[in-house]
Design a protein around this motif. Structure first.
Motif, PDB file in Angstrom:
ATOM      1  N   PRO A 109       0.823  -1.221   0.000  1.00  0.00           N
ATOM      2  CA  PRO A 109       0.000   0.000   0.000  1.00  0.00           C
ATOM      3  C   PRO A 109       0.849   1.260   0.000  1.00  0.00           C
ATOM      4  CG  PRO A 109       0.024  -1.009   2.171  1.00  0.00           C
ATOM      5  CD  PRO A 109       0.714  -1.974   1.261  1.00  0.00           C
ATOM      6  N   CYS A 110       0.352   2.274  -0.694  1.00  0.00           N
ATOM      7  CA  CYS A 110       1.075   3.546  -0.828  1.00  0.00           C
ATOM      8  C   CYS A 110       1.161   4.257   0.515  1.00  0.00           C
ATOM      9  CB  CYS A 110       0.350   4.428  -1.846  1.00  0.00           C
ATOM     10  SG  CYS A 110       1.206   5.966  -2.231  1.00  0.00           S
ATOM     11  N   ILE A 111       2.300   4.899   0.767  1.00  0.00           N
ATOM     12  CA  ILE A 111       2.476   5.678   1.996  1.00  0.00           C
ATOM     13  C   ILE A 111       2.808   7.132   1.689  1.00  0.00           C
ATOM     14  CG2 ILE A 111       3.210   3.701   3.380  1.00  0.00           C
ATOM     15  CD1 ILE A 111       6.126   4.752   3.001  1.00  0.00           C
ATOM     16  N   ASP A 112       2.774   7.537   0.427  1.00  0.00           N
ATOM     17  CA  ASP A 112       3.179   8.906   0.120  1.00  0.00           C
ATOM     18  C   ASP A 112       2.075   9.678  -0.598  1.00  0.00           C
ATOM     19  OD1 ASP A 112       3.822   7.761  -2.598  1.00  0.00           O
ATOM     20  OD2 ASP A 112       5.584   7.001  -1.545  1.00  0.00           O
ATOM     21  N   TYR A 113       2.014   9.601  -1.943  1.00  0.00           N
ATOM     22  CA  TYR A 113       1.065  10.495  -2.614  1.00  0.00           C
ATOM     23  C   TYR A 113      -0.392  10.108  -2.427  1.00  0.00           C
ATOM     24  CZ  TYR A 113       1.375   7.283  -6.735  1.00  0.00           C
ATOM     25  OH  TYR A 113       1.353   6.217  -7.588  1.00  0.00           O
ATOM     26  N   VAL A 114      -0.673   8.967  -1.793  1.00  0.00           N
ATOM     27  CA  VAL A 114      -2.051   8.644  -1.436  1.00  0.00           C
ATOM     28  C   VAL A 114      -2.657   9.750  -0.573  1.00  0.00           C
ATOM     29  CG1 VAL A 114      -1.289   7.285   0.567  1.00  0.00           C
ATOM     30  CG2 VAL A 114      -3.560   6.935  -0.355  1.00  0.00           C
ATOM     31  N   ILE A 115      -1.821  10.378   0.257  1.00  0.00           N
ATOM     32  CA  ILE A 115      -2.308  11.440   1.137  1.00  0.00           C
ATOM     33  C   ILE A 115      -2.823  12.617   0.310  1.00  0.00           C
ATOM     34  CG2 ILE A 115      -1.628  13.038   2.964  1.00  0.00           C
ATOM     35  CD1 ILE A 115       0.629  10.842   3.570  1.00  0.00           C
ATOM     36  N   THR A 116      -2.077  12.958  -0.727  1.00  0.00           N
ATOM     37  CA  THR A 116      -2.480  14.063  -1.594  1.00  0.00           C
ATOM     38  C   THR A 116      -3.760  13.733  -2.343  1.00  0.00           C
ATOM     39  OG1 THR A 116      -0.181  14.751  -1.854  1.00  0.00           O
ATOM     40  CG2 THR A 116      -1.763  15.533  -3.496  1.00  0.00           C
ATOM     41  N   PHE A 266      -8.921   5.357  -1.020  1.00  0.00           N
ATOM     42  CA  PHE A 266      -7.620   5.691  -1.610  1.00  0.00           C
ATOM     43  C   PHE A 266      -6.480   4.890  -0.998  1.00  0.00           C
ATOM     44  CE2 PHE A 266     -10.022   9.156  -3.377  1.00  0.00           C
ATOM     45  CZ  PHE A 266      -9.426   9.319  -4.625  1.00  0.00           C
ATOM     46  N   THR A 267      -6.539   4.620   0.298  1.00  0.00           N
ATOM     47  CA  THR A 267      -5.464   3.811   0.874  1.00  0.00           C
ATOM     48  C   THR A 267      -5.578   2.351   0.433  1.00  0.00           C
ATOM     49  OG1 THR A 267      -4.237   3.338   2.916  1.00  0.00           O
ATOM     50  CG2 THR A 267      -6.623   3.145   3.033  1.00  0.00           C
ATOM     51  N   SER A 268      -6.772   1.929   0.015  1.00  0.00           N
ATOM     52  CA  SER A 268      -6.952   0.554  -0.448  1.00  0.00           C
ATOM     53  C   SER A 268      -6.529   0.372  -1.896  1.00  0.00           C
ATOM     54  CB  SER A 268      -8.422   0.137  -0.298  1.00  0.00           C
ATOM     55  OG  SER A 268      -8.848   0.210   1.040  1.00  0.00           O
ATOM     56  N   VAL A 269      -6.611   1.427  -2.700  1.00  0.00           N
ATOM     57  CA  VAL A 269      -6.371   1.274  -4.141  1.00  0.00           C
ATOM     58  C   VAL A 269      -4.983   1.737  -4.568  1.00  0.00           C
ATOM     59  CG1 VAL A 269      -7.269   3.514  -4.904  1.00  0.00           C
ATOM     60  CG2 VAL A 269      -7.495   1.518  -6.385  1.00  0.00           C
ATOM     61  N   THR A 270      -4.406   2.750  -3.914  1.00  0.00           N
ATOM     62  CA  THR A 270      -3.096   3.249  -4.350  1.00  0.00           C
ATOM     63  C   THR A 270      -1.989   2.327  -3.845  1.00  0.00           C
ATOM     64  OG1 THR A 270      -3.119   4.746  -2.450  1.00  0.00           O
ATOM     65  CG2 THR A 270      -3.707   5.676  -4.578  1.00  0.00           C
TER      66      THR A 270
END
Length: 333
Positions: A109-116, A266-270
């Motif tokens: 799972p993404c830890i960076d641009y997922v936030i944006t 978004f945290t599930s897909v990125t």
């Protein structure tokens, strides 16, 4: 403020221009790819810094107490996603180098641009920020286990921890600390407030810059191997279609409000492609194609995100009708 609101209203057009320019550079000037690739981490760090500035730290502290969201995010990423990934990758050729690249990127799972992206879609992005340490640690521990389960011990043994730790420190911890210092400065100084206000119009341009540097630097690599990696594109597209729907259902089960539900989507897909890419580049002989497979996911996902930042709030998880309250938030804790 006018410039900022104009950029927010035209964010999709901004990203489309960035993608178009990146394709032009990637195809027309492939020799520039090495230089542009060196810009990915600094550009992403600035993007995360200006994104963190959008999140009041009093809300971030409160987000760390949201046991419900953390449980949902971890369950989606480390229980549901592996089942989905295993199912989707059954259609891939048994050529291990293609499969290992796809598994490496889809299982992390993404830890960076997922936030944006969550922020741009009106999601509760501070919930994701609060969850990133657990996401980073668990993917570091579980990726070798999943690769062993799906592909065998030989593939699992080549995964190293260093790129994950380095990415967390430079792309999450450092920008977050700088944002905290900036917010503290802004409460005590008019210069600090002016700086914070000036940074407020940067999230959309920096997201465009991120799209540009990633696509322009990695497109030449994909071009060289397109014939062998084209099989993963339908898998990546299917993941982008399936996971938002599953996450929406999970948000309903957990009784989440619109902001939390969008964040869960978004945290599930990125996926963590920008962190996994160094891992793929460090794989031993015989895995030379794996980085191109990872990069292909980056290109598919970034274009998909441009769609999802509009589709999620407009269709998948819209705001509740006026007069209808959000689900009870007393479940947090």
């Amino acid at each position: 403020m006018g410039t900022r609101s104009w950029l927010q209203r035209h964010q999709v057009a901004t990203y489309a221009v960035a993608v178009g320019l990146a394709v032009g550079v990637g195809v027309g000037r492939p020799e520039r790819a090495g230089f542009v690739q060196r810009l990915i981490e600094p550009v992403l760090a600035v993007l995360l810094y200006v994104t963190f500035l959008e999140i009041p730290f009093v809300r971030l502290r409160r987000a760390f107490t949201s046991g419900r969201f953390v449980a949902a995010a971890l369950g989606m990423n480390f229980l549901v996603v592996p089942v989905v990934v295993w199912t989707l990758t059954r259609v891939l050729p048994r050529e291990s180098v293609v499969l290992v690249g796809a598994l490496m990127v889809l299982l992390t799972p993404c830890i960076d641009y997922v936030i944006t992206f969550a922020e741009l879609a009106g999601g509760d992005s501070e919930r994701i920020v609060a969850t990133t340490p657990a996401l980073m640690l668990l993917q570091l521990l579980l990726l070798p286990a999943y690769l062993w389960l799906f592909m065998g011990a030989d593939v699992a043994a080549v995964i190293e921890a260093e790129p994950f730790v380095e990415a967390f420190l430079t792309l999450i911890a450092l920008p977050l600390a700088l944002a905290w210092v900036t917010e503290a400065w802004a409460t005590r100084s008019s210069r600090g407030r002016s700086w914070q206000a000036a940074m407020g119009w940067l999230p959309v341009p920096m997201m465009g810059a991120t799209l540009f540097v990633v696509i322009a630097s990695q497109l030449p690599r994909v071009q060289e191997s397109i014939g062998r990696i084209v099989a993963v594109v339908p898998v990546y597209l299917a993941f982008l279609l399936v996971m938002p729907v599953i996450a929406r259902l999970a948000a309903g089960v957990f009784g989440m409000d619109a902001g939390e539900g969008r964040a869960l989507v978004f945290t599930s897909v990125t996926r963590n492609s920008l962190v996994v890419l160094p891992l793929a580049l460090a794989l031993p002989a015989g895995y030379e194609l794996a980085p191109a497979v990872v990069v292909t996911q980056t290109l598919v996902e970034l274009i998909g995100m441009v769609v999802l930042v509009r589709a999620v709030p407009a269709w998948l998880i819209p705001e509740p009708p006026a007069g209808r309250p959000n689900p009870d938030e007393s479940h947090d804790g």
